[in-house]
Design an enzyme around this catalytic site. Structure first.
Site, PDB file in Angstrom:
ATOM      1  N   GLY A   1       5.013 -29.890 -13.918  1.00 13.39           N
ATOM      2  CA  GLY A   1       5.553 -28.813 -14.759  1.00 13.39           C
ATOM      3  C   GLY A   1       5.678 -29.161 -16.231  1.00 13.39           C
ATOM      4  O   GLY A   1       6.043 -28.309 -17.038  1.00 13.39           O
TER       5      GLY A   1
ATOM      6  N   ILE B   1      -0.472 -25.976 -17.862  1.00 13.41           N
ATOM      7  CA  ILE B   1      -0.191 -24.725 -17.142  1.00 13.41           C
ATOM      8  C   ILE B   1       1.275 -24.691 -16.699  1.00 13.41           C
ATOM      9  O   ILE B   1       1.946 -23.657 -16.791  1.00 13.41           O
ATOM     10  CB  ILE B   1      -1.126 -24.596 -15.912  1.00 13.41           C
ATOM     11  CG1 ILE B   1      -2.598 -24.544 -16.354  1.00 13.41           C
ATOM     12  CG2 ILE B   1      -0.754 -23.376 -15.075  1.00 13.41           C
ATOM     13  CD1 ILE B   1      -3.601 -24.624 -15.212  1.00 13.41           C
TER      14      ILE B   1
ATOM     15  N   SER C   1      -8.501 -25.089  -7.599  1.00 15.84           N
ATOM     16  CA  SER C   1      -9.554 -24.945  -8.613  1.00 15.84           C
ATOM     17  C   SER C   1     -10.801 -24.299  -8.020  1.00 15.84           C
ATOM     18  O   SER C   1     -11.104 -24.468  -6.822  1.00 15.84           O
ATOM     19  CB  SER C   1      -9.906 -26.347  -9.117  1.00 15.84           C
ATOM     20  OG  SER C   1     -11.109 -26.340  -9.811  1.00 15.84           O
TER      21      SER C   1
ATOM     22  N   TYR D   1     -13.559 -34.613  -7.097  1.00 12.01           N
ATOM     23  CA  TYR D   1     -12.372 -33.850  -7.506  1.00 12.01           C
ATOM     24  C   TYR D   1     -12.246 -32.573  -6.656  1.00 12.01           C
ATOM     25  O   TYR D   1     -11.182 -32.274  -6.106  1.00 12.01           O
ATOM     26  CB  TYR D   1     -12.468 -33.496  -8.998  1.00 12.01           C
ATOM     27  CG  TYR D   1     -11.465 -32.471  -9.441  1.00 12.01           C
ATOM     28  CD1 TYR D   1     -10.111 -32.775  -9.479  1.00 12.01           C
ATOM     29  CD2 TYR D   1     -11.862 -31.185  -9.809  1.00 12.01           C
ATOM     30  CE1 TYR D   1      -9.181 -31.831  -9.869  1.00 12.01           C
ATOM     31  CE2 TYR D   1     -10.943 -30.229 -10.204  1.00 12.01           C
ATOM     32  CZ  TYR D   1      -9.599 -30.553 -10.230  1.00 12.01           C
ATOM     33  OH  TYR D   1      -8.679 -29.621 -10.610  1.00 12.01           O
TER      34      TYR D   1
ATOM     35  N   ARG E   1     -19.626 -20.105 -17.306  1.00 11.14           N
ATOM     36  CA  ARG E   1     -18.298 -20.490 -16.836  1.00 11.14           C
ATOM     37  C   ARG E   1     -17.376 -19.284 -16.841  1.00 11.14           C
ATOM     38  O   ARG E   1     -17.573 -18.337 -17.595  1.00 11.14           O
ATOM     39  CB  ARG E   1     -17.694 -21.578 -17.746  1.00 11.14           C
ATOM     40  CG  ARG E   1     -18.372 -22.936 -17.628  1.00 11.14           C
ATOM     41  CD  ARG E   1     -18.087 -23.578 -16.274  1.00 11.14           C
ATOM     42  NE  ARG E   1     -18.759 -24.842 -16.087  1.00 11.14           N
ATOM     43  CZ  ARG E   1     -19.972 -24.992 -15.529  1.00 11.14           C
ATOM     44  NH1 ARG E   1     -20.676 -23.949 -15.153  1.00 11.14           N
ATOM     45  NH2 ARG E   1     -20.483 -26.205 -15.349  1.00 11.14           N
TER      46      ARG E   1
HETATM   47  N1  LIG Z   1      -6.727 -26.671 -16.752  1.00  8.11           N
HETATM   48  C1  LIG Z   1      -7.703 -26.202 -16.005  1.00  8.11           C
HETATM   49  O1  LIG Z   1      -8.743 -25.761 -16.517  1.00  8.11           O
HETATM   50  C2  LIG Z   1      -7.570 -26.156 -14.503  1.00  8.11           C
HETATM   51  C3  LIG Z   1      -8.624 -25.593 -13.781  1.00  8.11           C
HETATM   52  C4  LIG Z   1      -8.543 -25.540 -12.400  1.00  8.11           C
HETATM   53  C5  LIG Z   1      -7.418 -26.037 -11.752  1.00  8.11           C
HETATM   54  N2  LIG Z   1      -6.412 -26.579 -12.483  1.00  8.11           N
HETATM   55  C6  LIG Z   1      -5.240 -27.088 -11.726  1.00  8.11           C
HETATM   56  O2  LIG Z   1      -4.038 -26.699 -12.352  1.00  8.11           O
HETATM   57  C7  LIG Z   1      -3.058 -27.720 -12.177  1.00  8.11           C
HETATM   58  C8  LIG Z   1      -2.421 -28.027 -13.521  1.00  8.11           C
HETATM   59  O3  LIG Z   1      -3.431 -28.418 -14.427  1.00  8.11           O
HETATM   60  P1  LIG Z   1      -3.178 -28.558 -15.987  1.00  8.11           P
HETATM   61  O4  LIG Z   1      -4.390 -28.069 -16.660  1.00  8.11           O
HETATM   62  O5  LIG Z   1      -1.873 -27.990 -16.346  1.00  8.11           O
HETATM   63  O6  LIG Z   1      -3.192 -30.136 -16.125  1.00  8.11           O
HETATM   64  P2  LIG Z   1      -2.206 -31.092 -16.933  1.00  8.11           P
HETATM   65  O7  LIG Z   1      -2.821 -32.446 -16.897  1.00  8.11           O
HETATM   66  O8  LIG Z   1      -1.866 -30.533 -18.268  1.00  8.11           O
HETATM   67  O9  LIG Z   1      -0.915 -31.066 -16.037  1.00  8.11           O
HETATM   68  C9  LIG Z   1      -0.789 -31.831 -14.871  1.00  8.11           C
HETATM   69  C10 LIG Z   1       0.574 -32.502 -14.905  1.00  8.11           C
HETATM   70  O10 LIG Z   1       0.679 -33.307 -13.739  1.00  8.11           O
HETATM   71  C11 LIG Z   1       1.311 -34.522 -14.103  1.00  8.11           C
HETATM   72  N3  LIG Z   1       0.906 -35.550 -13.142  1.00  8.11           N
HETATM   73  C12 LIG Z   1      -0.303 -36.158 -13.026  1.00  8.11           C
HETATM   74  N4  LIG Z   1      -0.263 -37.067 -12.038  1.00  8.11           N
HETATM   75  C13 LIG Z   1       0.991 -37.026 -11.525  1.00  8.11           C
HETATM   76  C14 LIG Z   1       1.645 -37.736 -10.491  1.00  8.11           C
HETATM   77  N5  LIG Z   1       1.003 -38.680  -9.796  1.00  8.11           N
HETATM   78  N6  LIG Z   1       2.940 -37.439 -10.216  1.00  8.11           N
HETATM   79  C15 LIG Z   1       3.598 -36.500 -10.949  1.00  8.11           C
HETATM   80  N7  LIG Z   1       3.035 -35.801 -11.938  1.00  8.11           N
HETATM   81  C16 LIG Z   1       1.736 -36.054 -12.228  1.00  8.11           C
HETATM   82  C17 LIG Z   1       0.828 -34.821 -15.515  1.00  8.11           C
HETATM   83  O11 LIG Z   1       1.720 -35.682 -16.222  1.00  8.11           O
HETATM   84  C18 LIG Z   1       0.747 -33.432 -16.114  1.00  8.11           C
HETATM   85  O12 LIG Z   1       1.931 -33.098 -16.818  1.00  8.11           O
HETATM   86  C19 LIG Z   1      -3.762 -28.899 -11.530  1.00  8.11           C
HETATM   87  O13 LIG Z   1      -3.457 -28.942 -10.165  1.00  8.11           O
HETATM   88  C20 LIG Z   1      -5.230 -28.608 -11.721  1.00  8.11           C
HETATM   89  O14 LIG Z   1      -6.034 -29.061 -10.659  1.00  8.11           O
HETATM   90  C21 LIG Z   1      -6.451 -26.652 -13.851  1.00  8.11           C
END
Ligand SMILES: NC(=O)c1ccc[n+]([C@@H]2O[C@H](COP(=O)([O-])OP(=O)(O)OC[C@H]3O[C@@H](n4cnc5c(N)ncnc54)[C@H](O)[C@@H]3O)[C@@H](O)[C@H]2O)c1
Length: 365
Positions: free
Chosen positions: A8, A12, A117, A176, A244
């Site tokens: 969090g 996102i 994703s 992934y 995309r």
């Molecule tokens: N950003 C995109 O384009 C995208 C696309 C498809 C799916 N997603 C999914 O959305 C979700 C959030 O992505 P995001 O873009 O906000 O990424 P982000 O990297 O900004 O956020 C992920 C958060 O998870 C935390 N994190 C990572 N490993 C951790 C662990 N082992 N324990 C606790 N916290 C941990 C990180 O510190 C980070 O704050 C993910 O599950 C990702 O797969 C994102």
């Protein structure tokens, strides 16, 4: 409602935490503040409780789960580097650990929302003029090395036209994507058996807002924008004509809020449903930034990338959600935000070097 958002403090998750807090929900965040996205402890919305911990650690989950009624599970490791075991440890095993706790302990959790994703679809759905609807195999390195970018029909080896992909057929083409599918499947198997409403949201390419520019491993808009802000040319993978499905982070946060309740359990694509070439994204950015120049296409490619990814978002739209932001608006917001940031640095140099050294990014001959 008491909502726990894992991850969090991320891109996102932090916007979703803000939206939920604004609506009066009580939000806890479980996040290990992993680099490279977190240069410093982030500012979370007022009233949000931060448990700094790791989804691979049982005690950290226990501390964060205190009082939670709904979980939005967004923490994940996402990488194109060959850190295959870490992808599974964080994404799949981390989710399995959460499920163990939901089953073992008497928690108040009655809804689990997993952020996944479109990577679970791999190449997705195409139409062959001769063979109809097909799902091509991942493109082989041998074809990509020749700069033969388009996937071919698995039956007649003829040309294909990309179609939107709905939620039914998963065929990941990256580790992934496999780890995200494993994460989904654990949640969907265990959750409903134990009376927990389970929802999977499969996001498209999420952009905009305040996406951290320190992570230059993936995310076309943030990498292109950072390069431009530092007066470097935009570099496109392949020939730049790959399609995309870009979706604004604000639209994704609205989908997350809907999923906290009242969205019905199930699997949903969260994307724009629109196809944009990566080169078009670069052109829009150049226009918005009022810069001249032509993006470079030196023939770089990433093995495992699908050629085209476009989602069918009919299911989520039927539940009342609509993507509101268009691509130009997303680009404009991000460029404006980035221009106001101190400490912009060429983070892409280290990332590019490591991706080339590990064979993650290759060059067509
Ligand atoms: N950003 C995109 O384009 C995208 C696309 C498809 C799916 N997603 C999914 O959305 C979700 C959030 O992505 P995001 O873009 O906000 O990424 P982000 O990297 O900004 O956020 C992920 C958060 O998870 C935390 N994190 C990572 N490993 C951790 C662990 N082992 N324990 C606790 N916290 C941990 C990180 O510190 C980070 O704050 C993910 O599950 C990702 O797969 C994102």
């Amino acid at each position: 409602m008491k909502v726990l958002i894992s991850g969090g403090a991320g891109f996102i998750g932090s916007l979703t935490a803000l939206r939920l807090s604004e609506q009066g929900h009580e939000v806890t965040v479980l996040d290990n503040l992993a680099p490279p996205g977190h240069a410093a402890v982030p500012e979370l919305p007022a009233g949000v409780r931060l448990v700094q911990g790791d989804v691979r650690n049982r005690d950290d989950w226990v501390a964060a789960l205190e009082g939670a009624e709904v979980i939005l599970h967004l923490a994940d490791h996402h990488d194109y580097l060959p850190a295959f075991s870490k992808l599974f440890q964080v994404n799949a095993v981390g989710t399995a650990l959460l499920c163990e706790l939901l089953v073992d302990r008497k928690t108040l959790v009655r809804r689990l929302v997993v952020g996944s994703s479109l990577a679970v679809y791999g190449e997705g759905r195409y139409r062959c003029p001769q063979d109809g609807e097909v799902f091509p195999e991942p493109r082989p390195a041998e074809a990509l090395d020749r700069g033969a970018w388009e996937p071919l029909c698995p039956r007649c080896a003829g040309p294909l036209a990309p179609l939107t992909t709905d939620e039914t057929a998963t065929r990941p083409s990256s580790v992934y994507g496999l780890s995200k599918l494993a994460q989904e499947e654990i949640a969907c198997l265990v959750g409903p058996r134990h009376g927990i409403e389970t929802i999977v949201l499969r996001y498209g390419v999420v952009q905009g807002g305040s996406q951290p520019f320190q992570n230059a491993y993936y995310g076309a808009l943030r990498i292109f924008a950072l390069r431009l802000a530092l007066d470097r040319p935009i570099v496109l993978f392949e020939d730049g004509n790959q399609l995309r499905d870009f979706v604004d982070v604000d639209d994704v946060a609205r989908a997350n809020v809907l999923a906290i309740g009242p969205l019905a359990p199930g699997v949903y694509n969260v994307a724009s449903g629109r196809a944009n070439a990566v080169s078009e994204l670069a052109r829009i950015l150049l226009r918005v930034a009022e810069r001249d120049g032509t993006p470079e296409t030196p023939g770089l490619y990433r093995l495992g990338d699908p050629r085209h990814v476009i989602a069918d978002v009919t299911r989520l739209k039927a539940a009342g959600w609509e993507p509101k932001q268009n691509l130009e608006g997303t680009v404009r917001d991000y460029w404006q935000w980035l221009r106001e940031q101190p400490n912009l640095d060429s983070y892409f140099e280290g990332a590019d070097h490591l991706m080339e050294r590990t064979g993650t990014v290759r060059v067509a001959r």
